[in-house]
Design a protein around this motif. Structure first.
Motif, PDB file in Angstrom:
ATOM      1  N   GLN B  60      -0.711   1.441  14.679  1.00  0.00           N
ATOM      2  CA  GLN B  60      -0.179   2.667  13.540  1.00  0.00           C
ATOM      3  C   GLN B  60      -1.598   3.002  12.995  1.00  0.00           C
ATOM      4  OE1 GLN B  60       2.930   3.189  13.057  1.00  0.00           O
ATOM      5  NE2 GLN B  60       3.678   1.242  13.886  1.00  0.00           N
ATOM      6  N   ALA B  61      -2.803   2.528  13.432  1.00  0.00           N
ATOM      7  CA  ALA B  61      -4.041   3.032  12.846  1.00  0.00           C
ATOM      8  C   ALA B  61      -5.100   2.985  13.808  1.00  0.00           C
ATOM      9  CB  ALA B  61      -4.338   2.076  11.646  1.00  0.00           C
ATOM     10  N   ASP B  62      -5.810   4.309  13.695  1.00  0.00           N
ATOM     11  CA  ASP B  62      -7.007   4.299  14.944  1.00  0.00           C
ATOM     12  C   ASP B  62      -8.014   3.513  14.564  1.00  0.00           C
ATOM     13  OD1 ASP B  62      -5.371   6.267  16.018  1.00  0.00           O
ATOM     14  OD2 ASP B  62      -6.483   7.859  15.316  1.00  0.00           O
ATOM     15  N   ARG B  63      -8.410   3.420  13.110  1.00  0.00           N
ATOM     16  CA  ARG B  63      -9.626   2.721  12.980  1.00  0.00           C
ATOM     17  C   ARG B  63      -9.507   1.000  12.915  1.00  0.00           C
ATOM     18  NH1 ARG B  63     -13.163   5.715   8.625  1.00  0.00           N
ATOM     19  NH2 ARG B  63     -13.466   7.691   9.952  1.00  0.00           N
ATOM     20  N   LEU B  64      -8.145   0.851  13.091  1.00  0.00           N
ATOM     21  CA  LEU B  64      -7.969  -0.866  13.067  1.00  0.00           C
ATOM     22  C   LEU B  64      -7.641  -1.432  14.456  1.00  0.00           C
ATOM     23  CD1 LEU B  64      -5.729  -0.891   9.564  1.00  0.00           C
ATOM     24  CD2 LEU B  64      -8.201  -1.201   9.971  1.00  0.00           C
TER      25      LEU B  64
END
Ligand SMILES: [Zn+2]
Lengths: 346, 822
Positions: B60-64
């Motif tokens: 769900q998250a690009d940075r994680l």
């Protein structure tokens, strides 16, 4: 007039009087009643008595006391009714004069001492009672009395510290009331005991608890037998009096000041938490109140005394800080603000 | 300064049952002020070492990223992490659920099992700052997680197994300014050894004692002996830019110092341990490997390893080679000769410089360093040797191939041992407690003093040798030894005792008496407010008073407020400010201040120095009173206040027209108060009057205001008039009134004098009423009603007789003053 007539008229008089007395509602009625029955010339009782003279001696002997008895009765009844009515009247009056004692005074026109003066004089009195001189000294001082004489030589870092105010005439504003130590010893010699309350100056950054102008109270005692044990006793006494004769616990710990040796910081047990620790004492249970110590031999020498012969203690009470602590003043600037709304609280 | 309990424990055994807080308290009570105790390792208590098994993108998250982390025993944790340097096989610090961490290095939080954007996370992979290891493992980017791979720690083990759990004691530097020996851990260990009766380990046990510090070698040093009395230089080869081992890194980081490179770190660590500053030069940067200690030449330039460029013109001590300045002695090393990543050979400097010179240089250059802070305390010159030996010991441990190529040493310091004689009885005299010779000796010995055997002839006398680390500054006199013994004995063990004192005859303190009376009179009788004002004046206020001559004031060289640079010469300025401030919330004001004022032109009684005939400038105590009120006869109020005050004080005074009044007064509504001293010299004690409307205007005071000023020093020197009882007349007084319409120019005092002359039976004249109406303005008249009191001491006066006198007086007043009876 017959004996019977006389008796019945006395009886009737008694009855009438009793009825009238009952009807009397105030003191004026009562006075009228008094006049009506007991009046000297026209009183009803007198009228009855006058008829007595027509009777013979034997009858007089028997009937005379009747009238006197009635007089006694009337006088007593009037007196007790009089007391009763007076009391009633006073009660009414005091009810009428009742005032609201919580009503504030219309205007506070009292004068006020500065809080510093109040505490300072209390301490002055305390020490004066123990034979200490209350001395004064110059605020504009020479380097000698503020530094050299106090064992702070020219090379000492304290001399260069930015917190002394220097003047264009080469002199300075005293940074501590200790400047009076050498002056006092030179003037009065030893043995000596004195305190010196006064204004001192430090070029410090000003905030709620620091000001460039504040008050200290210096104290010293010089003699042949003056010890650390004596110093502790005096400091405990001082603090106990300032804080309302409570038994204040104190402790000494090492502190370094060039003009005393040994030097101490004196802490008092926190009066708020009694040593358990609280925000005021930063959880330590103790509050640092004053630096003190045994006067350094070099200072005694500067004071013209033989340092082998004499010893002494000295202390430098932060009077302003103590005043703030005592009255719970949270901003030091108020003390020199001249604000009447602050001053009228003391 | 920060003190590590772990380092202290190397030198002295501290009883297990003693907590860090108790140790801190002992130090506070016997040695120095401790500001706080901090237990380190709170944030790594539950942190374990884990190995990343896999790194996948978060759905769900690009940075994680979602990582599988092995925390030993086959346990795998699923952790969502935002670190930018994550990679499989990496060893990381893992905070499992329940561990305490610092979000963003500051915000404390306890980890819970949670879902991050829909993915379950069972803990946290930590950045160094999140577990308070930011100092030990500095990182450039706060999104970088702590990479432990290089340390090869075993996964599943706790971080605390690899790091020391130290406790730090923070010392108030001011409380050890006089103790050079306490600027290193060993000195504090020595104190604890004396306090706790625990043996102190010899520092030599930690040093390489084989180091031939007295080796004669080629002469490489040129030392100005006024600038340096002990200098040791030692060339070491086969070293490199190796990072410090973890223990050293951590020790420095705990103490708040940066780790640079093993060799530099050793120097800093040794300084923290024994207090001796050390410096390491890159040997290749030192011309011909020859070193000079000299004073800087005028305007000599120097670039410090902090990058700063310094121009020297106060003769600062410099370390130089034949070409250039290598270092600012005792303060800062130079950029050119600094240890760098190419360095293979170094020259170690261990030296002793005079405290006052280092302090001056450091102040002139506004440059305070860990080294200068120590040098300015007057360090022990002998410590140079210990610093060098301990340094070499640690170098050998970390660089086994290192070799000393040469050693040069210069020394000119006084090697004699300071000896102090003190009587045993002196300890009891100063303390008030009986201390035995034995107790005294034990304490002194435990602090490193040496007490000579008892002298048969002088049994009461102790001969004490002062150890070198205490001999440079604070131990000079017998009383200094008394302090040493008492503080270790414990001030708490001294019971209070009231002093026995000699009774002296009282000393007259006239000012004090005066001050108390004035305070009570003005506060209780006149209902005034006492104020305290500053002694500094605004130039602005002076100008408002119309004073142009600013040279008559005493100036501060360093005013705290640049707008208030001069000392007050009058209390009025600040009192006027009080008025204008308080007018806003009050319309009837009365203030007074008692305080010193300063004048350049006059001298005071205080001497400048003992025996000097020179005097300090005038700084008399003054009283200043201001009244402000709408009321018409404010001047009268001030007059009656002044008179009632002087009468209360019991001082003779005369109120008269002014010769020259200060110009802030209304020129026709001012009087001076004078008195005559024992030589019948007239003394002006002060003035009172209405303030000029112009002045009020410039101070923005709306209400009419009056001011009274009295020089209390002059007043206190005047004799007091003693009150005498006057027999009370047995005969009644007769009072008669008279009203006259009279010129306002007639002075009350003159009128009274005139009337009093008429008959000696006239005992008192009171003014009952003053009345004016506009009708009389043209002729400048007013009506006065006087009450005359007639009385005889020998008979009852007859009314007829008194009436006759009264009528005669009326007639003569009418005639003499051209008055009209009303
Ligand atoms: Zn407390």
């Amino acid at each position: 007039m017959s004996e019977k007539d006389y008796q019945s008229s006395v009886k009737k008089l008694r009855k009438d009087f009793t009825a009238d007395l009952l009807a009397a509602g105030n003191l004026d009625d009562l006075e009228a009643l008094d006049n009506k029955y007991l009046g000297r010339k026209t009183g009803l009782l007198n009228n009855v008595l006058k008829t007595l003279k027509d009777l013979d001696v034997e009858q007089k002997k028997v009937l005379g006391p009747l009238a006197n008895e009635l007089r006694d009765y009337m006088e007593k009844a009037l007196e007790s009714k009089r007391e009763e009515l007076k009391e009633l009247l006073w009660n009414e009056q005091s009810e009428k004069e009742k005032i609201d004692l919580t009503l504030p005074l219309v205007k506070d026109e009292k004068g006020h001492y500065h809080p510093n003066t109040i505490v300072q004089r209390e301490i002055e009195n305390l020490f004066a009672q123990m034979g200490f001189l209350v001395l004064d000294g110059p605020e504009l001082e020479s380097e000698f009395y503020n530094f050299d004489g106090l064992n702070v030589p020219a090379t000492h870092p304290a001399r260069e510290d930015q917190d002394t105010f220097w003047l264009d005439n080469g002199l300075l504003l005293r940074s501590q009331t200790s400047s009076v130590q050498v002056r006092a010893m030179r003037k009065y010699g030893a043995p000596l005991r004195c305190i010196v309350p006064g204004r001192v100056f430090r070029n410090e950054n000003v905030d709620a608890s620091h000001d460039h102008t504040f008050y200290q109270l210096e104290g010293m005692m010089v003699g042949k037998e003056v010890s650390v044990a004596n110093l502790i006793a005096m400091m405990k006494t001082l603090l106990s009096v300032v804080f309302g004769n409570k038994d204040i616990k104190v402790r000494l710990r090492p502190g370094y000041f060039p003009f005393v040796e040994p030097g101490f910081e004196l802490d008092m047990q926190c009066t708020l938490c009694h040593g358990a620790g609280c925000p005021v004492c930063k959880q330590s249970g103790w509050i640092e109140v004053l630096p003190c110590g045994m006067i350094h031999p070099n200072v005694l020498k500067a004071g013209g005394l033989n340092s082998d012969e004499y010893v002494g203690f000295a202390f430098g009470l932060g009077l302003t800080r103590l005043v703030m602590l005592k009255y719970n003043i949270d901003n030091i600037r108020l003390l020199q603000s001249g604000d009447s709304r602050f001053l009228n609280q003391f | 300064m920060l003190i590590s309990l772990n380092i202290l424990k190397k030198f002295v055994d501290l009883p297990e049952e003693l907590s860090a807080l108790e140790i801190a308290n002992l130090l506070t009570m016997k040695t120095m002020e401790v500001e706080g105790v901090e237990k380190l390792g709170e944030y790594w208590e539950k942190i374990v070492i884990g190995q990343i098994i896999s790194v996948e993108n978060h759905p769900q998250a690009d940075r994680l990223r979602v990582c599988q982390v092995d925390v030993g025993k086959g346990d795998l944790l699923n952790i969502v992490c935002g670190g930018i340097n994550l990679s499989p096989d990496m060893l990381v610090a893992v905070a499992p659920v329940g561990a305490k961490v610092l979000w963003h290095g500051t915000e404390e939080a306890v980890l819970e099992k949670t879902k991050i954007r829909g993915v379950e996370s069972e803990g946290m992979i930590c950045a160094a700052s999140e577990i308070a290891l930011g100092n030990l493992f500095p990182s450039g980017d706060e999104r970088e997680i702590l990479d432990l791979t290089a340390l090869a720690w075993e996964k599943g083990k706790a971080i605390k197994d690899y790091l020391s759990n130290d406790t730090l004691i923070e010392v108030d530097n001011k409380s050890i300014n006089h103790r050079p020996d306490l600027w290193g851990h060993y000195g504090i260990a020595r104190e604890l050894s004396a306090i706790l009766h625990q043996p102190l380990k010899f520092y030599s046990a930690f040093c390489d004692m084989e180091l031939g510090v007295n080796t004669k070698d080629e002469e490489r040093l040129t030392i100005d002996r006024n600038l340096c009395d002990h200098y040791l230089a030692m060339k070491i080869k086969n070293v490199s830019d190796l990072p410090s081992p973890l223990w050293l890194k951590q020790a420095l980081s705990d103490l708040g110092m940066k780790s640079i490179s093993a060799l530099v770190d050793i120097g800093n660590y040794v300084m923290a341990e024994c207090g001796q500053p050390l410096h390491v030069f890159d040997a290749s940067a030192v011309e011909n490997e020859k070193i000079t200690v000299r004073a800087a030449t005028e305007d000599e330039k120097f670039i410090g390893l902090d990058g700063g460029e310094y121009i020297l013109h106060h003769g600062e001590i410099v370390i130089a080679d034949e070409e250039k300045v290598l270092a600012l002695a005792g303060i800062l090393g130079g950029a050119d000769s600094a240890f760098n990543h190419k360095t293979k050979e170094v020259i170690l400097e261990a030296a002793h410089f005079p405290a006052d010179k280092i302090r001056k240089a450091s102040m002139n250059l506004s440059l305070r360093t860990d080294a200068s802070m120590r040098y300015e305390k007057s360090l022990d010159p002998v410590n140079v040797l210990w610093g060098a030996r301990r340094f070499w010991q640690l170098v050998k441990e970390i660089f086994p191939a290192a070799e000393v190529e040469w050693i040069n040493r210069f020394s000119s310091y006084d090697e004699s041992i300071k000896e102090i004689k003190v009587a045993v009885s002196e300890f009891a005299r100063v303390s008030g407690v009986d201390l035995s010779r034995n107790e005294i000796e034990n304490i002194l010995t435990s602090l490193g003093f040496v007490v000579a055997a008892q002298d048969k002839k002088h049994k009461d006398l102790l001969t004490v040798s002062v150890p070198t680390w205490r001999a440079t500054k604070d131990i000079n006199l017998p009383i200094d030894l008394v302090e040493e013994v008492l503080r270790i004995y414990g001030y708490d063990n001294i019971a209070l005792r009231y002093p026995q004192a000699q009774l002296n005859p009282p000393v007259a303190l006239p000012f004090l008496d005066l001050r108390n009376k004035i305070l009570d009179h003005l506060v209780l009788h006149h209902n005034l407010f006492e104020v305290y004002n500053y002694s500094f004046l605004k130039l602005d206020s002076i100008k408002k008073l119309g004073i142009d001559n600013l040279s008559k004031y005493i100036y501060l060289l360093n005013p705290v407020d640049k707008t208030r640079p001069v000392l007050r010469d009058d209390l009025i300025y600040n009192l006027l400010e009080n008025l204008s401030e308080n007018e806003k919330h009050q319309n009837k004001l009365g203030f007074f201040e008692i305080g010193r004022v300063f004048r350049k032109s006059e001298k005071d009684i205080y001497d400048l120095e003992p025996g000097s005939t020179e005097r300090l400038p005038y700084q008399h105590q003054h009283l200043g009173v201001v009244l402000a009120d709408e009321e018409e006869n404010l001047l009268h109020r001030m007059q009656s206040l002044s008179e009632s005050l002087f009468q209360f004080l019991g001082k003779n005074y005369i109120i008269e027209e002014c010769e020259t009044a200060p110009n802030y007064f209304h020129s026709s509504q001012v009087r001076q108060i004078v008195a005559y001293d024992e030589n019948q010299e007239k003394i002006i004690l002060g003035y009172y009057g209405l303030l000029s409307p112009m002045l009020r205007d410039s101070f923005e005071i709306a209400l009419p205001a009056a001011y009274l000023n009295v020089d209390l020093d002059l007043l206190s020197r005047l004799e007091k008039t003693e009150k005498r009882y006057q027999a009370i007349s047995k005969y009644p007084a007769i009072e008669l009134d008279m009203s006259v319409l009279i010129a306002r120019g007639v002075a009350w005092a003159d009128l009274c004098d005139f009337i009093k002359e008429k008959t000696e039976m006239l005992k008192k004249i009171d003014l009952v009423d003053v009345y004016r109406t506009s009708e009389w303005d043209n002729d400048d008249l007013h009506s006065l009603t006087l009450r005359l009191s007639y009385q005889s001491d020998i008979e009852t006066l007859q009314l007829d007789q008194v009436n006759q006198w009264h009528e005669e007086i009326k007639a003569s007043v009418v005639k003499h003053f051209k008055a009209v009876l009303r």
